[in-house]
Enzyme design. Structure first.
Site, PDB file in Angstrom:
ATOM      1  N   CYS A 415       0.900  -1.171  -0.141  1.00  0.00           N
ATOM      2  CA  CYS A 415       0.085  -0.137  -0.043  1.00  0.00           C
ATOM      3  C   CYS A 415       0.898   1.053  -0.145  1.00  0.00           C
ATOM      4  O   CYS A 415       2.118   1.103  -0.068  1.00  0.00           O
ATOM      5  CB  CYS A 415      -0.985   0.100   1.105  1.00  0.00           C
ATOM      6  SG  CYS A 415      -0.148   0.274   2.595  1.00  0.00           S
ATOM      7  N   HIS A 581      -5.101   6.651   7.617  1.00  0.00           N
ATOM      8  CA  HIS A 581      -3.739   6.920   8.144  1.00  0.00           C
ATOM      9  C   HIS A 581      -3.015   8.006   7.385  1.00  0.00           C
ATOM     10  O   HIS A 581      -3.503   8.272   6.201  1.00  0.00           O
ATOM     11  CB  HIS A 581      -2.981   5.709   8.342  1.00  0.00           C
ATOM     12  CG  HIS A 581      -3.160   4.540   7.059  1.00  0.00           C
ATOM     13  ND1 HIS A 581      -4.178   3.768   6.743  1.00  0.00           N
ATOM     14  CD2 HIS A 581      -2.084   4.667   6.024  1.00  0.00           C
ATOM     15  CE1 HIS A 581      -3.797   3.219   5.585  1.00  0.00           C
ATOM     16  NE2 HIS A 581      -2.649   3.775   5.277  1.00  0.00           N
TER      17      HIS A 581
END
Length: 660
Positions: A415, A581
């Site tokens: 990611c 995040h």
């Protein structure tokens, strides 16, 4: 080793996706009832006055015998079987199916009652009206049932259920009779006049400019089942056939594309094209040629010109079908071809195939690309637009693997930042792989910026796969969107069984690492909110971020990085969970590892997905990985998610997540 990409993610929401969903809904109402359309078409072909049996019985002494009665001509003019089937049976079946899609059997019954209203209130076959009233009846019944769900005294359930459905059905039937029926009738007549205008002015072939690209983009269902089938059925009732049934189902354009690849393609595309041509032409599964067009988008010109040729020939010969042909197989087309139209239909298929083949062959021969593009990647793009895995994709992806690969020993879930999405996805995938007995396969997670071309298989969000591929070009790439329960995880396990020769003894779960802080330090009770106040994804990110700031885990600037991360790639994980995040560049704003959790009474729209739990993440090292792994396992189990929804205290929430 050439790169292979497999994608399970639907494209982002937009006008095309909404039209596609509408078309899918219309198709889901029509396709289960295609057998009824076929039965009506066969009865029409055999028994109407222009039918196949008319010539046999015309010279008999009793011309108004049983053939005439079944067809509804002679002394049974307007009756028989043909008229009632198209006027009542087919629309009511569609309305029943539409209601059932929304609210099961109760929705189906109310949908059928509501459809009777539009059927009797109109002077044309009411397919469009059925597609409106059926789902509307199911939706209304669902909303009414929700009002007194769990509030009815024992012994009165059947009374309330039956009367509520009956009263609602009565109201909707009257509404359909006086409201929807006349409106849809007017629309049908207007659309029919537009079709007549196109036919009278020899403009009908131009519809291929819209229809052929729409097929490749999976928008054809909205056109075919929303417009062409209702109008074609009305036309067939009046004239015994309709050319509209042939506008989208002609297999010629797709067959021409596949034949061109058979003779002039390269690599895997050429090898797989002959088998695909058989499936497309005889099986009627047109979507099998879509990846070939997506691989070379300019080939859409060949399909358009082929489609226009087929339509022009059908107009020239006045050919048509008696009922819809589904699937679009040459066998189904011939079964529904009207008497006197076989020559025109045959020439239209041959003409469309020839033109599409010639144009596609020219484009392939003059293509300057040295190598054929990845057919598996094009198939993945097709599945992305379709919104689900294609039933025939294995015919193409399997053929495009380029031969057997070696054993898969290393898998990485990548990611953008490597601290949240990839960690949870890797945890779920790791557990599945270990349970299958492949304990020797290493599953890790990483930021894309840290990837090296040393992995056998890379899993990433569909929006990040291209970036991951630049760093790991020799790996197999699997794109996902639902991190918690992606069907691609099971396919990876199946691929391991094929490439690794069966599973070995399962090994204990790998510890993600929690040497620093305890779970309680990472997720403090003060950072758990049971009833969040946000009403949008952006507000939820801010709310989760403020909890991290208040806990002393991050600088305030980290919250801005959380929003920046969300603007590039969604952090929705699946099963009601989002984990916002910061970006990889924002790690300097992290003081210590910390998590926050906010539960919302009603799910928040998270880029079209429902998020009820938002977990804010700030990872300074690996000391949050163990807790993230536990969270991933909890959210992969529906019963555990239900426990979280029913939790009354922050302590209970944390206890469920930690498995204590």
């Amino acid at each position: 080793m050439s790169q292979t990409t497999v994608d399970d993610a639907p494209a982002r929401t937009g006008v095309r996706v909404r039209v596609q969903k509408l078309g899918t809904a219309l198709s889901n109402m029509v396709m289960p009832n295609i057998a009824a359309f076929i039965a009506w078409g066969l009865i029409t072909a055999l028994f109407i006055e222009q039918g196949w049996l008319q010539g046999i019985f015309a010279g008999l002494k009793d011309p108004d015998g049983w053939v005439a009665k079944i067809g509804g001509w002679g002394s049974y003019d307007g009756a028989g079987i043909v008229g009632p089937m198209i006027t009542f049976l087919l629309p009511i079946l569609i309305g029943y199916t539409g209601g059932r899609m929304i609210h099961g059997n109760r929705g189906a019954v109310v949908g059928a009652i509501a459809t009777v209203g539009v059927v009797t209130g109109a002077d044309v076959p009411m397919f469009l009206g059925a597609m409106i009233m059926g789902p509307l009846g199911g939706w209304c019944m669902k909303k009414i049932d929700a009002i007194w769900d769990g509030k009815i005294r024992p012994g009165f359930e059947m009374l309330v259920d039956n009367f509520s459905a009956g009263i609602l059905g009565m109201i909707l039937a009257v509404f359909g009779f006086f409201g929807i029926g006349p409106i849809v009738s007017a629309f049908t007549r207007g659309a029919g006049n537009a079709v007549d205008f196109l036919v009278d002015n020899d403009l009908l072939p131009l519809t291929s400019i819209l229809i052929e690209p729409a097929k490749v983009l999976f928008l054809n269902n909205a056109i075919n089942h929303g417009v062409l089938t209702p109008l074609g059925t009305t036309q067939a009732l009046e004239t015994g056939k309709s050319i509209l049934f042939l506008l989208e189902t002609n297999p010629g354009p797709g067959l021409g594309i596949l034949l061109a690849f058979t003779f002039f393609g390269k690599g895997v595309a050429r090898a797989s094209a002959p088998g695909a041509a058989i499936i497309q032409f005889f099986g009627g599964i047109h979507e099998i040629y879509f990846p070939y067009v997506l691989m070379k988008p300019k080939l859409i010109i060949a399909t358009i010109l082929g489609g226009m040729t087929g339509v022009f020939i059908n107009v020239l010969f006045g050919s048509g079908l008696r009922a819809p042909a589904a699937p679009g197989s040459i066998i189904a087309i011939y079964a529904q071809t009207a008497g006197g139209s076989f020559l025109g239909v045959t020439l239209s298929v041959l003409g469309a195939t020839t033109v599409s083949f010639v144009v596609a062959a020219f484009l392939l021969k003059t293509d300057k690309a040295a190598e054929e593009q990845d057919l598996a990647a094009a198939t993945a793009s097709m599945e992305s637009m379709k919104g689900r895995k294609s039933s025939i994709s294995s015919q193409l992806v399997g053929a495009s693997s380029g031969g057997p690969r070696g054993p898969i020993k290393s898998i990485v879930f990548a990611c953008d930042a490597g601290m949240g999405s990839s960690a949870m996805g890797a945890s779920v995938l790791r557990r599945k792989i270990q349970q299958a007995g492949f304990g020797d396969v290493k599953v890790t997670n990483s930021a894309i910026s840290n990837l090296t071309d040393s992995y056998d298989l890379v899993v990433s969000h569909r929006d990040l796969t291209a970036r991951a591929g630049q760093r790991t070009g020799s790996a197999i790439h699997v794109s996902v969107d639902d991190f918690m329960s992606s069907p691609r995880y099971d396919e990876i396990v199946e691929q391991l069984k094929q490439s690794n020769g069966g599973g070995s003894e399962a090994e204990p779960a790998v510890d993600d690492g929690s040497a620093g802080s305890s779970d309680g330090d990472v997720l403090a009770l003060s950072s758990i909110v049971l009833n969040g106040s946000a009403s949008s994804a952006a507000d939820a990110i801010s709310e989760a971020g403020r909890l991290l700031v208040d806990a002393g885990a991050v600088e305030p600037s980290y919250v801005d990085a959380m929003h920046e991360r969300e603007s590039s790639v969604s952090t929705y994980m699946g099963n009601g969970l989002a984990i916002p995040h910061g970006t990889n560049e924002a790690k300097g704003a992290i003081r210590r590892t910390g998590l926050s959790l906010v539960r919302y009474p009603e799910p928040i729209d998270w880029n079209g997905k429902p998020a009820q739990f938002v977990v804010g993440i700030a990872g300074a090292g690996k000391d949050h990985m163990a807790l993230l792994s536990k969270i991933a396992q909890v959210f992969s189990k529906p019963d555990e998610v239900a426990r979280l929804r029913g939790a009354q205290t922050p302590e209970e929430i944390r206890s469920i997540l930690m498995g204590s």
